[in-house]
Write a protein that holds these residues in place. Structure first.
Motif, PDB file in Angstrom:
ATOM      1  N   LYS A  72       0.822  -1.214   0.000  1.00 27.80           N
ATOM      2  CA  LYS A  72       0.000   0.000   0.000  1.00 27.80           C
ATOM      3  C   LYS A  72       0.854   1.260   0.000  1.00 27.80           C
ATOM      4  O   LYS A  72       0.382   2.340  -0.353  1.00 27.80           O
ATOM      5  CB  LYS A  72      -0.928   0.011   1.224  1.00 27.80           C
ATOM      6  N   GLY A  73       2.105   1.110   0.401  1.00 30.13           N
ATOM      7  CA  GLY A  73       2.964   2.289   0.467  1.00 30.13           C
ATOM      8  C   GLY A  73       3.623   2.660  -0.847  1.00 30.13           C
ATOM      9  O   GLY A  73       4.213   3.741  -0.960  1.00 30.13           O
ATOM     10  N   ILE A  74       3.553   1.803  -1.869  1.00 31.32           N
ATOM     11  CA  ILE A  74       4.295   2.078  -3.100  1.00 31.32           C
ATOM     12  C   ILE A  74       3.654   3.229  -3.863  1.00 31.32           C
ATOM     13  O   ILE A  74       2.433   3.260  -4.082  1.00 31.32           O
ATOM     14  CB  ILE A  74       4.419   0.805  -3.970  1.00 31.32           C
ATOM     15  N   ARG A  75       4.481   4.214  -4.267  1.00 26.80           N
ATOM     16  CA  ARG A  75       3.993   5.402  -4.967  1.00 26.80           C
ATOM     17  C   ARG A  75       4.850   5.764  -6.176  1.00 26.80           C
ATOM     18  O   ARG A  75       4.451   6.602  -6.979  1.00 26.80           O
ATOM     19  CB  ARG A  75       3.981   6.605  -4.008  1.00 26.80           C
ATOM     20  N   CYS A  76       6.002   5.182  -6.295  1.00 24.29           N
ATOM     21  CA  CYS A  76       6.962   5.596  -7.317  1.00 24.29           C
ATOM     22  C   CYS A  76       6.494   5.221  -8.719  1.00 24.29           C
ATOM     23  O   CYS A  76       5.508   4.512  -8.908  1.00 24.29           O
ATOM     24  CB  CYS A  76       8.321   4.951  -7.052  1.00 24.29           C
ATOM     25  N   HIS A  77       7.210   5.734  -9.726  1.00 24.32           N
ATOM     26  CA  HIS A  77       7.025   5.267 -11.098  1.00 24.32           C
ATOM     27  C   HIS A  77       7.530   3.826 -11.164  1.00 24.32           C
ATOM     28  O   HIS A  77       8.581   3.509 -10.602  1.00 24.32           O
ATOM     29  CB  HIS A  77       7.827   6.138 -12.076  1.00 24.32           C
ATOM     30  N   LEU A  78       6.804   2.969 -11.845  1.00 21.90           N
ATOM     31  CA  LEU A  78       7.149   1.551 -11.871  1.00 21.90           C
ATOM     32  C   LEU A  78       7.082   0.994 -13.283  1.00 21.90           C
ATOM     33  O   LEU A  78       6.111   1.249 -14.013  1.00 21.90           O
ATOM     34  CB  LEU A  78       6.196   0.750 -10.965  1.00 21.90           C
ATOM     35  N   LYS A  79       8.105   0.244 -13.652  1.00 24.32           N
ATOM     36  CA  LYS A  79       8.086  -0.494 -14.918  1.00 24.32           C
ATOM     37  C   LYS A  79       8.566  -1.914 -14.651  1.00 24.32           C
ATOM     38  O   LYS A  79       9.616  -2.124 -14.028  1.00 24.32           O
ATOM     39  CB  LYS A  79       8.975   0.164 -15.967  1.00 24.32           C
ATOM     40  N   ILE A  80       7.789  -2.896 -15.120  1.00 23.28           N
ATOM     41  CA  ILE A  80       8.149  -4.306 -14.992  1.00 23.28           C
ATOM     42  C   ILE A  80       8.495  -4.832 -16.376  1.00 23.28           C
ATOM     43  O   ILE A  80       7.685  -4.726 -17.304  1.00 23.28           O
ATOM     44  CB  ILE A  80       6.982  -5.127 -14.404  1.00 23.28           C
ATOM     45  N   VAL A  81       9.707  -5.364 -16.525  1.00 22.94           N
ATOM     46  CA  VAL A  81      10.140  -5.960 -17.789  1.00 22.94           C
ATOM     47  C   VAL A  81      10.239  -7.462 -17.557  1.00 22.94           C
ATOM     48  O   VAL A  81      11.131  -7.929 -16.857  1.00 22.94           O
ATOM     49  CB  VAL A  81      11.487  -5.387 -18.264  1.00 22.94           C
ATOM     50  N   LYS A  82       9.306  -8.206 -18.118  1.00 21.08           N
ATOM     51  CA  LYS A  82       9.211  -9.648 -17.893  1.00 21.08           C
ATOM     52  C   LYS A  82       9.761 -10.405 -19.086  1.00 21.08           C
ATOM     53  O   LYS A  82       9.402 -10.124 -20.231  1.00 21.08           O
ATOM     54  CB  LYS A  82       7.745 -10.040 -17.672  1.00 21.08           C
ATOM     55  N   ALA A  83      10.675 -11.353 -18.836  1.00 22.55           N
ATOM     56  CA  ALA A  83      11.202 -12.194 -19.913  1.00 22.55           C
ATOM     57  C   ALA A  83      10.100 -13.116 -20.420  1.00 22.55           C
ATOM     58  O   ALA A  83       9.346 -13.685 -19.629  1.00 22.55           O
ATOM     59  CB  ALA A  83      12.388 -13.011 -19.408  1.00 22.55           C
ATOM     60  N   LYS A  84      10.015 -13.265 -21.734  1.00 21.28           N
ATOM     61  CA  LYS A  84       8.956 -14.095 -22.323  1.00 21.28           C
ATOM     62  C   LYS A  84       8.997 -15.530 -21.808  1.00 21.28           C
ATOM     63  O   LYS A  84       7.964 -16.164 -21.595  1.00 21.28           O
ATOM     64  CB  LYS A  84       9.061 -14.086 -23.850  1.00 21.28           C
ATOM     65  N   GLN A  85      10.204 -16.062 -21.635  1.00 16.13           N
ATOM     66  CA  GLN A  85      10.345 -17.444 -21.180  1.00 16.13           C
ATOM     67  C   GLN A  85      10.712 -17.521 -19.690  1.00 16.13           C
ATOM     68  O   GLN A  85      11.175 -18.545 -19.204  1.00 16.13           O
ATOM     69  CB  GLN A  85      11.394 -18.179 -22.017  1.00 16.13           C
ATOM     70  N   GLY A  86      10.516 -16.432 -18.964  1.00 10.04           N
ATOM     71  CA  GLY A  86      10.837 -16.418 -17.540  1.00 10.04           C
ATOM     72  C   GLY A  86       9.747 -17.058 -16.701  1.00 10.04           C
ATOM     73  O   GLY A  86       8.594 -17.156 -17.129  1.00 10.04           O
ATOM     74  N   PRO A  87      10.074 -17.515 -15.481  1.00 13.98           N
ATOM     75  CA  PRO A  87       9.092 -18.161 -14.606  1.00 13.98           C
ATOM     76  C   PRO A  87       8.128 -17.133 -14.000  1.00 13.98           C
ATOM     77  O   PRO A  87       8.458 -15.952 -13.890  1.00 13.98           O
ATOM     78  CB  PRO A  87       9.966 -18.800 -13.522  1.00 13.98           C
ATOM     79  N   LEU A  88       6.969 -17.591 -13.573  1.00 16.39           N
ATOM     80  CA  LEU A  88       5.992 -16.722 -12.922  1.00 16.39           C
ATOM     81  C   LEU A  88       6.105 -16.789 -11.399  1.00 16.39           C
ATOM     82  O   LEU A  88       5.784 -15.837 -10.697  1.00 16.39           O
ATOM     83  CB  LEU A  88       4.568 -17.108 -13.349  1.00 16.39           C
ATOM     84  N   TYR A  89       6.509 -17.915 -10.856  1.00 15.17           N
ATOM     85  CA  TYR A  89       6.721 -18.125  -9.417  1.00 15.17           C
ATOM     86  C   TYR A  89       5.428 -18.279  -8.607  1.00 15.17           C
ATOM     87  O   TYR A  89       5.400 -19.013  -7.628  1.00 15.17           O
ATOM     88  CB  TYR A  89       7.555 -16.986  -8.801  1.00 15.17           C
ATOM     89  N   GLU A  90       4.382 -17.559  -8.954  1.00 17.47           N
ATOM     90  CA  GLU A  90       3.165 -17.577  -8.149  1.00 17.47           C
ATOM     91  C   GLU A  90       1.926 -17.699  -9.026  1.00 17.47           C
ATOM     92  O   GLU A  90       1.985 -17.457 -10.240  1.00 17.47           O
ATOM     93  CB  GLU A  90       3.082 -16.298  -7.318  1.00 17.47           C
ATOM     94  N   PRO A  91       0.779 -18.043  -8.431  1.00 18.19           N
ATOM     95  CA  PRO A  91      -0.466 -18.124  -9.201  1.00 18.19           C
ATOM     96  C   PRO A  91      -0.778 -16.806  -9.922  1.00 18.19           C
ATOM     97  O   PRO A  91      -0.557 -15.725  -9.372  1.00 18.19           O
ATOM     98  CB  PRO A  91      -1.513 -18.432  -8.135  1.00 18.19           C
ATOM     99  N   VAL A  92      -1.297 -16.927 -11.131  1.00 11.90           N
ATOM    100  CA  VAL A  92      -1.587 -15.748 -11.956  1.00 11.90           C
ATOM    101  C   VAL A  92      -2.548 -14.796 -11.257  1.00 11.90           C
ATOM    102  O   VAL A  92      -2.443 -13.574 -11.405  1.00 11.90           O
ATOM    103  CB  VAL A  92      -2.146 -16.187 -13.328  1.00 11.90           C
ATOM    104  N   LYS A  93      -3.495 -15.330 -10.463  1.00 16.81           N
ATOM    105  CA  LYS A  93      -4.484 -14.453  -9.816  1.00 16.81           C
ATOM    106  C   LYS A  93      -3.807 -13.442  -8.879  1.00 16.81           C
ATOM    107  O   LYS A  93      -4.248 -12.287  -8.781  1.00 16.81           O
ATOM    108  CB  LYS A  93      -5.520 -15.277  -9.050  1.00 16.81           C
ATOM    109  N   TYR A  94      -2.721 -13.866  -8.181  1.00 17.62           N
ATOM    110  CA  TYR A  94      -1.992 -12.932  -7.322  1.00 17.62           C
ATOM    111  C   TYR A  94      -1.237 -11.900  -8.158  1.00 17.62           C
ATOM    112  O   TYR A  94      -1.193 -10.708  -7.814  1.00 17.62           O
ATOM    113  CB  TYR A  94      -1.017 -13.679  -6.419  1.00 17.62           C
ATOM    114  N   LEU A  95      -0.628 -12.345  -9.234  1.00 22.60           N
ATOM    115  CA  LEU A  95       0.131 -11.439 -10.090  1.00 22.60           C
ATOM    116  C   LEU A  95      -0.787 -10.375 -10.684  1.00 22.60           C
ATOM    117  O   LEU A  95      -0.433  -9.186 -10.723  1.00 22.60           O
ATOM    118  CB  LEU A  95       0.824 -12.232 -11.203  1.00 22.60           C
ATOM    119  N   GLU A  96      -1.957 -10.768 -11.159  1.00 21.74           N
ATOM    120  CA  GLU A  96      -2.901  -9.816 -11.742  1.00 21.74           C
ATOM    121  C   GLU A  96      -3.434  -8.863 -10.683  1.00 21.74           C
ATOM    122  O   GLU A  96      -3.646  -7.669 -10.949  1.00 21.74           O
ATOM    123  CB  GLU A  96      -4.052 -10.562 -12.423  1.00 21.74           C
TER     124      GLU A  96
END
Length: 351
Positions: A283-307
């Protein structure tokens, strides 16, 4: 014939010529001196302007004091530039950014550190518990040491996870966060906590006992270490990249070498928190954020949490971007730095 009257105009003309000639000569000397001074000033300006640039290939070692040793790392770029902290992933070290470094804009000051329990950073003393929050505390030590008022973060995997937590806890310090192949801090489902923590405690105590037995002190050749690392990562990292990491990711032991990271880092963490705790922290995050995800990289967690967390970033962050356009596996920033560097440079050019 009046010789005096004939001679006088000639004399006056000669004198005028001499005065003009003298003034012209003096003008030339002054002009030459000005040109020399201008050249010197221009040279001095350029010298002052560029002498503070540390080339990536000449990255210098840095040390931040700890009560029990040091946090080690490297620094390159403009010594007077805006600071960007570079945080590496689990079992890596600050040389994880070595392939990227020559391709990044030299206008910024890059500070890459060996994380808690990694690289050349001093290990936590034997018998001390491995605290999950130490990753954040170590970064705050670096920030305080260099007296950074505001800065940005590039974080790969575990480094990105640490970046999320730090930016959430210290929102006034972090301007921009760019994560590589990590969408949110990795958590453990609450249903696993009791069993996992019990097992983690036992594994830590067992490793402690084994580490004191000389029979368990094995060493390897450098190439054996490379092969073991590749195997541990399931073949998702290239041997060439591992050889870069082993420059500070290995140390002499007996007749060979061992990994320099603390083996306790590979055990399940004793101190963890679940998704609900992360919802509160983020809840504290306010900064500018960019996520660069590798196409073949792992997700680590269920998609519902990521979304869910993507939606939180969209609502809360000063700006939010998600990029999954780059082909590559988890260490894509080392394997294909030419694909990742332009994205990083463009993002931080907006500062």
């Amino acid at each position: 014939m009046n010789l005096a009257s004939d001679w006088l105009p000639q004399r006056n003309q000669t004198m005028r010529f001499r005065r003009v000639s003298y003034q012209y000569t003096k003008f030339c000397k002054i002009t030459q001196e000005i040109a020399i001074q201008a050249k010197y000033c221009r040279s001095s300006f350029l010298q002052k302007r560029w002498n503070h640039i540390i080339k990536a290939q000449d990255a210098r070692e840095i040390q931040v004091p700890l009560p029990h040793g040091i946090i080690a790392g490297k620094e390159w770029g403009s010594e007077e530039g805006y600071p960007i902290l570079c945080l590496h992933g689990l079992a890596d070290n600050c040389d994880s950014f070595a392939p990227l470094a020559p391709l990044l804009s030299e206008k910024f000051r890059y500070i890459a550190v060996d994380a808690f329990g990694h690289g050349l950073t001093t290990h936590v003393p034997p018998g001390s518990p491995m605290n999950y929050w130490e990753k954040v505390i170590y970064i705050k030590r670096v920030v305080d040491h260099f007296k950074l008022k505001t800065f940005s973060i590039i974080g790969h995997s575990m480094g990105g996870s640490t970046g999320f937590l730090f930016a959430s806890l210290y929102p006034d310090l972090v301007d921009r966060l760019l994560t590589l192949d990590i969408i949110k801090p990795v958590t453990v489902p609450l249903a696993w906590h009791t069993q996992d923590i019990t097992e983690a405690i036992d594994l830590h105590l067992e490793m402690e006992r084994k580490s004191q037995d000389p029979k368990n002190q094995k060493s390897y050749t450098q190439e054996q270490l490379v092969n073991r690392y590749v195997e541990a990562m399931g073949g998702t990292i290239y041997p060439e990249a591992v050889r870069v990491l082993m420059k500070r990711g290995s140390k002499a032991s007996g007749s060979g070498f061992v990994f320099s990271h603390d083996p306790r880092m590979m055990l399940p963490s004793i101190m963890r928190f679940g998704i609900e705790e992360q919802r509160q922290i983020i809840k504290g995050i306010r900064c500018h954020l960019k996520i660069v995800k590798a196409k073949q990289g792992p997700l680590y967690e269920p998609v519902k949490y990521l979304e869910e967390f993507k939606a939180i970033y969209q609502r809360q962050c000063a700006s939010y971007e998600y990029d999954e356009s780059v082909d590559g596996t988890h260490h894509f920033h080392m394997h294909h730095p030419e694909r990742v560097a332009p994205i990083i440079n463009e993002y931080f050019s907006r500062l």
